[in-house]
Design a protein around this motif. Sequence first.
Motif, PDB file in Angstrom:
ATOM      1  N   ASP A  94      33.267  -6.834 -65.339  1.00 43.45           N
ATOM      2  CA  ASP A  94      33.937  -6.700 -64.056  1.00 43.45           C
ATOM      3  C   ASP A  94      33.401  -7.318 -62.853  1.00 43.45           C
ATOM      4  N   ARG A 130      42.366   4.422 -69.027  1.00 41.18           N
ATOM      5  CA  ARG A 130      41.001   3.623 -69.220  1.00 41.18           C
ATOM      6  C   ARG A 130      40.042   4.256 -69.962  1.00 41.18           C
ATOM      7  N   PHE A 153      34.343   0.184 -67.341  1.00 42.55           N
ATOM      8  CA  PHE A 153      35.350   1.202 -67.124  1.00 42.55           C
ATOM      9  C   PHE A 153      36.932   0.206 -67.571  1.00 42.55           C
ATOM     10  N   HIS A 166      34.352 -10.554 -58.309  1.00 44.54           N
ATOM     11  CA  HIS A 166      35.115  -9.645 -59.380  1.00 44.54           C
ATOM     12  C   HIS A 166      35.246 -10.499 -60.800  1.00 44.54           C
ATOM     13  N   LYS A 212      31.163   0.990 -57.767  1.00 43.58           N
ATOM     14  CA  LYS A 212      32.130  -0.157 -58.401  1.00 43.58           C
ATOM     15  C   LYS A 212      32.713  -1.021 -57.088  1.00 43.58           C
ATOM     16  N   LYS A 213      33.982  -0.672 -57.125  1.00 44.22           N
ATOM     17  CA  LYS A 213      34.724  -1.707 -56.164  1.00 44.22           C
ATOM     18  C   LYS A 213      34.180  -1.356 -54.714  1.00 44.22           C
ATOM     19  N   ARG A 246      44.066   2.295 -58.378  1.00 44.38           N
ATOM     20  CA  ARG A 246      43.433   2.197 -56.926  1.00 44.38           C
ATOM     21  C   ARG A 246      44.926   2.282 -56.090  1.00 44.38           C
ATOM     22  N   ALA A 255      46.888  -1.664 -62.604  1.00 40.28           N
ATOM     23  CA  ALA A 255      45.769  -1.368 -62.289  1.00 40.28           C
ATOM     24  C   ALA A 255      45.800  -0.866 -60.583  1.00 40.28           C
ATOM     25  N   GLY A 260      38.518   2.985 -59.595  1.00 39.63           N
ATOM     26  CA  GLY A 260      37.732   2.475 -58.345  1.00 39.63           C
ATOM     27  C   GLY A 260      37.955   3.125 -56.914  1.00 39.63           C
ATOM     28  N   SER A 275      42.850  -7.765 -61.467  1.00 41.84           N
ATOM     29  CA  SER A 275      42.666  -6.584 -62.295  1.00 41.84           C
ATOM     30  C   SER A 275      43.959  -6.550 -63.378  1.00 41.84           C
TER      31      SER A 275
HETATM   32  C1  SPV Z   1      40.427  -2.786 -61.465  1.00 45.73           C
HETATM   33  O1  SPV Z   1      41.285  -2.431 -61.119  1.00 45.73           O
HETATM   34  O2  SPV Z   1      39.849  -4.136 -60.939  1.00 45.73           O
HETATM   35  C2  SPV Z   1      39.418  -2.291 -62.397  1.00 45.73           C
HETATM   36  C3  SPV Z   1      39.822  -0.834 -62.301  1.00 45.73           C
HETATM   37  O3  SPV Z   1      38.239  -2.806 -62.747  1.00 45.73           O
HETATM   38  S1  SPV Z   1      39.001   0.051 -61.005  1.00 45.73           S
HETATM   39  O4  SPV Z   1      37.900   0.431 -61.241  1.00 45.73           O
HETATM   40  O5  SPV Z   1      40.011   1.216 -60.842  1.00 45.73           O
HETATM   41  O6  SPV Z   1      39.024  -0.852 -59.776  1.00 45.73           O
END
Ligand code: SPV
Length: 630
Positions: free
Chosen positions: A310, A402, A332, A263, A242-243, A91, A464, A236, A285
Amino acid sequence: RAPSGRELPSRPGGRPAVDPLPGAAGLTATAWVEAVAGLTRPDDVVWVDGTDAWRRTLTRTMVETGTLIPLNPELRPGSYLARSAPSDVARVEARTFICSEHEDDAGPTNNWREPAVMRAELRGAFDGSMRGRTMYVVPFSMGPVGGALSKLGVQVTDSPYAALSMLTMTRVSPEVLRRVAAGEEFVPCVHSVGAPLVAGDGTRTEDVPWPCNDLKYIVQFPQSREIWSYGSGYGGNALLGKKCFALRIASAMARDEGWLAEHMLLIRVTTPEGRPYHVAAAFPSACGKTNLAMLQPTLPGWKVETLGDDIVWMKPDADGRLRAVNPESGFFGVAPGTGETTNPVAVETLRKDVIFTNVALTDDGDVWWEGLTPEVPDHLVDWQGNDWTPADGRPAAHPNSRFTVAAAQCPTIADDWESPEGVPVDAIVFGGRRATNVPLVAQAYSWAHGVFLGATVSSERTAAAEGKVGELRRDPFAMLPFAGYNMADHWAHWLRVGDALAPETRPKVFQVNWFRRGSDGSFLWPGFGENARVLAWMVRQVEQTRPDRLGSARGGARPSPVGLVPDADALDTTGLDLADGALDELFSVDPERWRGECDLTEEFFAVFGERVPAALRDQLRHLRDRLDDE
Ligand code: SPV
Ligand code: GTP
Ligand code: MN
């Protein structure tokens, strides 16, 4: 058909297009998709409904372009390896923006840009960004389709890797497509790798296995609830459900609607007496969520089932109980450190139908990463595609490599993990990666103290996200990179949600630290499956307050300045081979060092000024008082 003031000038040879910035407000999904295509100008637009035929098509496309390397089907059926561009491995927090109307609403821990300014910048970046590519339209549901806490989204992307990953990480089906087409509300998510195959003058360039752009934007507009992501194909940054959605946009929705988007992992712990409890835990993370979610208890009679690893969405129900769902449908997860001794459940989950990203390739066409097996292969192809031998002295897999895999493949997944009403939460845990000071486990004295523990989490940086690994930073609620609004308002929101919960069943709050080190630098606590011992203590503490459920339990806690810690023999360490004095060190609270922590907390709170809830300032004072009483 478009709201006024949103006409773009007509393009040469094209029809007048609707401006998709801002968002999809007032547009049907079809009109919005057309508007995005008008801006980004892909060769084709296709709607992906998540059927197996689509999985095969996306996979075949990527095998042809070299994005996916098929693994040996005898060793790893249905599985592939992707190698990202070496610069696109995590990220990008410095390029992540929260564009609320007012800067204060994004808060001091987020990068803020004025929405109109950012929209103009994005219009420039996305203009023609998909030329020569196919635009995939992926309607998805976060949470079981139609569930009370579930929400719909539509991701358009020019990355087949992102599209295929979304089919695993979120729910994509003809039913979701039907709902979106029928006009149900959705969060618009636009993603482009920012690498058009046709230049402005019409010349065509060859595609590469992992297209991306050095310029990146991960942009959330919390008010119009839209997401624009540019330049990265990674995790992410690119899987927008996701995030970007399930945390940044959802946290803003949750603040407005009285729920929580966090989270967190989610598990069910069942006692030897057969009583089930649900635990939600927030760690930053790469600090152990997936591992705890898949934990195999070393304590006889205890059982742990996986519900999520997650993200958790939770909301008070009509009885004042906090109910939680996992909005995702896949994992992931971090590969390095995942092995037979640390996380056998993950190893089992990964037997087939996995996309691995940035791990190493073995000579027989399987995958490897540091920690998968105790013995290291003599030869590998590393995550960048180079020959590798142990003598090279560099990791064969990227530290943030990952796996992407369906949650349903996890052998410990709970039968009811997709239940739309969710599970009642009994305990909430905050943790971080701290070599010093923070004890193995402590229980908050109250809900407000629990919110204080969450608000003051600090943790050593991991791979991460971009940045210096190991550096200590505050990561309140493990949400520092994921809050869609002012972090101090998030703390106030938690206090409010606590008030909305029935006192008898309000979750107990704990803090844990699996990562404390002894003077020789090694971990004091064995971690992984042995963390069940800590879970067991927490569950017994919950049972203390539910007298009808007190069993043969050894419970018990004693006060310490930082919270309640286990009584001498309340933490079951039978059969554990701990170093001499390790247990004392794991729980030692040095008043002088903790006064230092308090000073840092005070500095940290000062960053948020008047927005820090008074109840949290009170908690800091109480902590100082308890330290003085030591
Ligand atoms: C994190 O960085 O908290 C993750 C991986 O779970 S990501 O999907 O890249 O955010
Ligand atoms: P994200 O997916 O980035 O949110 O990470 P996560 O919180 O799910 O972390 P994960 O469970 O993948 O663990 C990250 C790293 O920490 C891995 O290398 C694990 O092996 C290691 N780890 C996890 N649990 C423990 C533990 O109890 N003790 C120790 N020493 N290491 C652990
Ligand atoms: Mn995470």
